[in-house]
Design a protein around this motif. Structure first.
Motif, PDB file in Angstrom:
ATOM      1  N   LEU A  88       2.427   1.799  -6.854  1.00 16.96           N
ATOM      2  CA  LEU A  88       1.507   1.496  -5.754  1.00 16.96           C
ATOM      3  C   LEU A  88       1.585   0.009  -5.369  1.00 16.96           C
ATOM      4  CD1 LEU A  88      -1.008   1.867  -3.892  1.00 16.96           C
ATOM      5  CD2 LEU A  88      -2.424   1.578  -5.922  1.00 16.96           C
ATOM      6  N   LEU A  89       1.546  -0.850  -6.378  1.00 18.92           N
ATOM      7  CA  LEU A  89       1.535  -2.286  -6.085  1.00 18.92           C
ATOM      8  C   LEU A  89       2.862  -2.734  -5.478  1.00 18.92           C
ATOM      9  CD1 LEU A  89      -0.401  -3.623  -9.221  1.00 18.92           C
ATOM     10  CD2 LEU A  89      -1.309  -2.943  -6.987  1.00 18.92           C
ATOM     11  N   LEU A  90       3.943  -2.104  -5.939  1.00 19.30           N
ATOM     12  CA  LEU A  90       5.264  -2.412  -5.380  1.00 19.30           C
ATOM     13  C   LEU A  90       5.315  -2.020  -3.897  1.00 19.30           C
ATOM     14  CD1 LEU A  90       8.140  -3.355  -6.205  1.00 19.30           C
ATOM     15  CD2 LEU A  90       8.693  -0.945  -6.614  1.00 19.30           C
ATOM     16  N   LEU A  91       4.834  -0.800  -3.632  1.00 24.01           N
ATOM     17  CA  LEU A  91       4.825  -0.319  -2.239  1.00 24.01           C
ATOM     18  C   LEU A  91       3.934  -1.189  -1.354  1.00 24.01           C
ATOM     19  CD1 LEU A  91       4.562   3.528  -2.683  1.00 24.01           C
ATOM     20  CD2 LEU A  91       6.151   2.372  -1.152  1.00 24.01           C
ATOM     21  N   ALA A  92       2.758  -1.554  -1.914  1.00 22.84           N
ATOM     22  CA  ALA A  92       1.818  -2.367  -1.119  1.00 22.84           C
ATOM     23  C   ALA A  92       2.447  -3.725  -0.792  1.00 22.84           C
ATOM     24  CB  ALA A  92       0.509  -2.546  -1.871  1.00 22.84           C
TER      25      ALA A  92
ATOM     26  N   LEU B  48     -10.173  -9.228   0.953  1.00 26.80           N
ATOM     27  CA  LEU B  48      -8.933  -8.837   0.272  1.00 26.80           C
ATOM     28  C   LEU B  48      -7.737  -9.562   0.889  1.00 26.80           C
ATOM     29  CD1 LEU B  48     -10.875  -6.537  -0.589  1.00 26.80           C
ATOM     30  CD2 LEU B  48      -8.928  -4.998  -0.479  1.00 26.80           C
ATOM     31  N   ALA B  49      -6.839 -10.034   0.018  1.00 29.03           N
ATOM     32  CA  ALA B  49      -5.625 -10.692   0.524  1.00 29.03           C
ATOM     33  C   ALA B  49      -4.590  -9.608   0.851  1.00 29.03           C
ATOM     34  CB  ALA B  49      -5.090 -11.636  -0.546  1.00 29.03           C
ATOM     35  N   GLU B  50      -3.518 -10.042   1.518  1.00 30.30           N
ATOM     36  CA  GLU B  50      -2.458  -9.100   1.886  1.00 30.30           C
ATOM     37  C   GLU B  50      -1.954  -8.357   0.633  1.00 30.30           C
ATOM     38  OE1 GLU B  50       0.572 -10.135   5.077  1.00 30.30           O
ATOM     39  OE2 GLU B  50       1.770 -10.232   3.248  1.00 30.30           O
ATOM     40  N   SER B  51      -1.757  -7.095   0.747  1.00 32.21           N
ATOM     41  CA  SER B  51      -1.224  -6.225  -0.322  1.00 32.21           C
ATOM     42  C   SER B  51      -2.190  -6.025  -1.491  1.00 32.21           C
ATOM     43  CB  SER B  51       0.103  -6.750  -0.892  1.00 32.21           C
ATOM     44  OG  SER B  51       1.011  -7.002   0.133  1.00 32.21           O
ATOM     45  N   GLU B  52      -3.402  -6.532  -1.399  1.00 34.67           N
ATOM     46  CA  GLU B  52      -4.348  -6.337  -2.506  1.00 34.67           C
ATOM     47  C   GLU B  52      -5.032  -4.974  -2.395  1.00 34.67           C
ATOM     48  OE1 GLU B  52      -6.289 -10.244  -4.618  1.00 34.67           O
ATOM     49  OE2 GLU B  52      -7.096  -9.665  -2.689  1.00 34.67           O
ATOM     50  N   VAL B  53      -5.200  -4.353  -3.546  1.00 34.38           N
ATOM     51  CA  VAL B  53      -5.832  -3.038  -3.602  1.00 34.38           C
ATOM     52  C   VAL B  53      -6.994  -3.121  -4.593  1.00 34.38           C
ATOM     53  CG1 VAL B  53      -5.437  -0.614  -4.192  1.00 34.38           C
ATOM     54  CG2 VAL B  53      -3.584  -1.958  -3.207  1.00 34.38           C
ATOM     55  N   ILE B  54      -8.091  -2.448  -4.275  1.00 40.91           N
ATOM     56  CA  ILE B  54      -9.189  -2.352  -5.253  1.00 40.91           C
ATOM     57  C   ILE B  54      -8.770  -1.311  -6.284  1.00 40.91           C
ATOM     58  CG2 ILE B  54     -11.611  -1.740  -5.633  1.00 40.91           C
ATOM     59  CD1 ILE B  54     -12.208  -2.543  -2.784  1.00 40.91           C
ATOM     60  N   THR B  55      -8.791  -1.692  -7.542  1.00 38.23           N
ATOM     61  CA  THR B  55      -8.342  -0.743  -8.567  1.00 38.23           C
ATOM     62  C   THR B  55      -9.511  -0.167  -9.379  1.00 38.23           C
ATOM     63  OG1 THR B  55      -7.850  -2.658  -9.913  1.00 38.23           O
ATOM     64  CG2 THR B  55      -5.995  -1.604  -8.810  1.00 38.23           C
ATOM     65  N   ARG B  56     -10.522  -0.973  -9.650  1.00 33.72           N
ATOM     66  CA  ARG B  56     -11.699  -0.413 -10.353  1.00 33.72           C
ATOM     67  C   ARG B  56     -12.957  -1.211 -10.022  1.00 33.72           C
ATOM     68  NH1 ARG B  56     -10.572  -2.492 -16.519  1.00 33.72           N
ATOM     69  NH2 ARG B  56      -9.088  -4.060 -15.837  1.00 33.72           N
TER      70      ARG B  56
ATOM     71  N   ARG C 150     -18.654  -5.839  -9.824  1.00 32.04           N
ATOM     72  CA  ARG C 150     -17.467  -6.545  -9.331  1.00 32.04           C
ATOM     73  C   ARG C 150     -16.318  -5.552  -9.158  1.00 32.04           C
ATOM     74  NH1 ARG C 150     -15.977 -11.401 -12.902  1.00 32.04           N
ATOM     75  NH2 ARG C 150     -16.439  -9.993 -14.612  1.00 32.04           N
ATOM     76  N   VAL C 151     -15.413  -5.904  -8.255  1.00 31.94           N
ATOM     77  CA  VAL C 151     -14.219  -5.064  -8.098  1.00 31.94           C
ATOM     78  C   VAL C 151     -13.024  -5.800  -8.668  1.00 31.94           C
ATOM     79  CG1 VAL C 151     -14.925  -3.705  -6.092  1.00 31.94           C
ATOM     80  CG2 VAL C 151     -13.880  -5.946  -5.734  1.00 31.94           C
ATOM     81  N   GLU C 152     -12.124  -5.025  -9.243  1.00 32.84           N
ATOM     82  CA  GLU C 152     -10.847  -5.614  -9.657  1.00 32.84           C
ATOM     83  C   GLU C 152      -9.886  -5.462  -8.479  1.00 32.84           C
ATOM     84  OE1 GLU C 152      -7.890  -5.321 -13.446  1.00 32.84           O
ATOM     85  OE2 GLU C 152      -8.097  -3.507 -12.239  1.00 32.84           O
ATOM     86  N   LEU C 153      -9.262  -6.580  -8.107  1.00 34.90           N
ATOM     87  CA  LEU C 153      -8.290  -6.567  -7.009  1.00 34.90           C
ATOM     88  C   LEU C 153      -6.922  -6.838  -7.609  1.00 34.90           C
ATOM     89  CD1 LEU C 153     -10.265  -8.720  -4.422  1.00 34.90           C
ATOM     90  CD2 LEU C 153      -9.997  -6.245  -4.438  1.00 34.90           C
ATOM     91  N   ARG C 154      -5.979  -5.920  -7.336  1.00 31.50           N
ATOM     92  CA  ARG C 154      -4.644  -6.101  -7.909  1.00 31.50           C
ATOM     93  C   ARG C 154      -3.618  -6.188  -6.795  1.00 31.50           C
ATOM     94  NH1 ARG C 154      -3.944  -3.755 -13.193  1.00 31.50           N
ATOM     95  NH2 ARG C 154      -1.770  -4.392 -12.961  1.00 31.50           N
ATOM     96  N   ARG C 155      -2.651  -7.051  -6.985  1.00 27.85           N
ATOM     97  CA  ARG C 155      -1.415  -6.941  -6.228  1.00 27.85           C
ATOM     98  C   ARG C 155      -0.290  -7.279  -7.177  1.00 27.85           C
ATOM     99  NH1 ARG C 155      -1.182 -11.829  -1.832  1.00 27.85           N
ATOM    100  NH2 ARG C 155      -2.218 -13.376  -3.104  1.00 27.85           N
ATOM    101  N   GLN C 156       0.931  -7.030  -6.758  1.00 28.04           N
ATOM    102  CA  GLN C 156       2.014  -7.190  -7.715  1.00 28.04           C
ATOM    103  C   GLN C 156       1.993  -8.589  -8.312  1.00 28.04           C
ATOM    104  OE1 GLN C 156       6.040  -6.731  -6.561  1.00 28.04           O
ATOM    105  NE2 GLN C 156       6.357  -5.112  -8.059  1.00 28.04           N
ATOM    106  N   GLY C 157       1.901  -8.652  -9.632  1.00 21.68           N
ATOM    107  CA  GLY C 157       1.968  -9.940 -10.315  1.00 21.68           C
ATOM    108  C   GLY C 157       0.640 -10.666 -10.424  1.00 21.68           C
TER     109      GLY C 157
ATOM    110  N   ARG D 129       5.796  -4.195  -0.507  1.00 20.36           N
ATOM    111  CA  ARG D 129       6.899  -3.942   0.444  1.00 20.36           C
ATOM    112  C   ARG D 129       6.377  -3.603   1.837  1.00 20.36           C
ATOM    113  NH1 ARG D 129      10.613  -0.146  -2.712  1.00 20.36           N
ATOM    114  NH2 ARG D 129       9.798   1.392  -1.252  1.00 20.36           N
ATOM    115  N   GLU D 130       5.176  -2.991   1.883  1.00 19.95           N
ATOM    116  CA  GLU D 130       4.600  -2.548   3.176  1.00 19.95           C
ATOM    117  C   GLU D 130       3.224  -3.191   3.339  1.00 19.95           C
ATOM    118  OE1 GLU D 130       5.933  -0.556   5.399  1.00 19.95           O
ATOM    119  OE2 GLU D 130       7.500   0.556   4.361  1.00 19.95           O
ATOM    120  N   PRO D 131       3.180  -4.509   3.568  1.00 14.44           N
ATOM    121  CA  PRO D 131       1.874  -5.191   3.575  1.00 14.44           C
ATOM    122  C   PRO D 131       0.915  -4.702   4.664  1.00 14.44           C
ATOM    123  CG  PRO D 131       3.637  -6.684   4.286  1.00 14.44           C
ATOM    124  CD  PRO D 131       4.301  -5.419   3.819  1.00 14.44           C
ATOM    125  N   ASP D 132       1.463  -4.053   5.710  1.00 13.51           N
ATOM    126  CA  ASP D 132       0.573  -3.570   6.773  1.00 13.51           C
ATOM    127  C   ASP D 132       0.177  -2.103   6.593  1.00 13.51           C
ATOM    128  OD1 ASP D 132       0.621  -6.041   8.035  1.00 13.51           O
ATOM    129  OD2 ASP D 132       2.514  -5.544   9.069  1.00 13.51           O
TER     130      ASP D 132
END
Ligand SMILES: Cc1cc2nc3c(=O)[nH]c(=O)nc-3n(C[C@H](O)[C@H](O)[C@H](O)COP(=O)(O)OP(=O)(O)OC[C@H]3O[C@@H](n4cnc5c(N)ncnc54)[C@H](O)[C@@H]3O)c2cc1C
Length: 280
Positions: free
Chosen positions: A17-21, A160-168, A134-141, A23-26
């Motif tokens: 998921l993080l890799l795809l996010a 949220l920054a580009e490619s960031e996803v809420i994970t928990r 609080r939310v955990e925000l993940r992006r690759q790395g 690669r496809e930031p939009d």
């Protein structure tokens, strides 16, 4: 579901998921899809060229509970959160989640999707803010934690920054003597003049030890006064009429863009909550 020309990705793992996010930031993050599809104006959803579905990412559907926290995966359906039972979910959050959609919607709708709608404060957000979740925000790395109360900027955009996803979502578990959630109307229907209210208080031996109050009209401007909350700490229960009147005066001036009905509902709920604080 997809428009012609929309690529829909179904990652199986958080890593994918993080890799795809990245690669496809939009790309549009598609969780339960209940808000996204509810917004469509024609028979078909107007989807962007890339959509990333969270439905197969099991890591985003986990729940864990310790003495201090309840952690809920961002893509866990609301029905499954409710299935944890009232004893495992803070009472006010449980009451708020029960309001979200009919059963068919709650079986798809997720907490992450409820938090991450730009420009709208949906049902769970004021309650989670009041609980200091609080939310955990993940992006690759990288990964970071952000208070739910800060996910929506005052202009409605998400923090949220580009490619960031809420994970928990991490919710502190604290003992409250009273937890109240009430809602009028629906945040999805501004014409219903929505107003939600949440109040938490911890009292002991007729003294207020801690109190938190929030209202929301579905706009990115919460109705909360930390000054009033600190003023009320240490007061005897029942609260003196003048303390209630002083607090109400402040709440009457909070927020902008509320209709008279929304404001009246909020102030009445505050008054009712303060008048009915339990002694212990
Ligand atoms: C009949 C009906 C009644 C409803 N009633 C209510 C109600 O009472 N209260 C209420 O609050 N809502 C209500 N909703 C709206 C919706 O069902 C909920 O808000 C739901 O929680 C949205 O979650 P979802 O997983 O379906 O989000 P989605 O529709 O998948 O996504 C919503 C938004 O969040 C983003 N997003 C989703 N997950 C993430 C993530 N993990 N990280 C980053 N961004 C993410 C998406 O990109 C999108 O912008 C209702 C909907 C319907 C159809």
């Amino acid at each position: 579901m997809a428009d012609r020309g929309t690529a829909v990705y179904f990652p199986d793992t958080l890593g994918e998921l993080l890799l795809l996010a990245r690669r496809e930031p939009d790309a549009l993050i598609y969780s339960g899809g209940t808000f996204i599809l509810n917004q469509r104006v024609s028979r078909f959803a107007d989807l962007p060229p890339a959509v990333i579905s969270l439905q197969d990412v099991e890591e985003l559907k986990r729940v864990s509970r310790s003495e201090r926290y309840l952690e809920i995966g961002a893509a866990l359906p609301i029905r499954d959160i409710l299935a944890l039972g009232r004893s495992n979910v803070p009472e006010c959050l449980y009451s708020a989640l029960r309001m979200i959609g009919p059963a068919a919607v709650a079986s798809l709708a997720t907490l992450g999707g409820n938090i991450a709608v730009p420009g709208r404060i949906l049902t769970s957000v004021p309650v989670l803010s009041l609980l200091d979740a609080r939310v955990e925000l993940r992006r690759q790395g990288s990964s970071r934690w952000l208070a739910v109360s800060r996910v929506h900027k005052p202009n409605g955009n998400l923090e949220l920054a580009e490619s960031e996803v809420i994970t928990r979502v991490r919710i502190p578990l604290q003992p409250w003597s009273v937890e109240v959630f009430r809602r009028f109307g629906s945040e999805l229907a501004p014409e219903s003049e929505p107003l939600s209210f949440c109040g938490l208080a911890r009292t002991s031996n007729r003294i207020v030890e801690e109190i938190r109050i929030i209202g929301s009209a579905g706009l990115p401007a919460p109705l909360r006064s930390r000054d009033v909350e600190s003023e009320l700490v240490g007061r005897r229960i029942p609260l003196a009429e003048r303390d209630i009147a002083t607090a109400v005066e402040v709440y009457q001036t909070l927020g902008t863009g509320l209709t008279p009905i929304q404001r009246d509902r909020f102030v009445r709920l505050v008054q009712w909550f303060l008048l009915n604080l339990p002694a212990s």
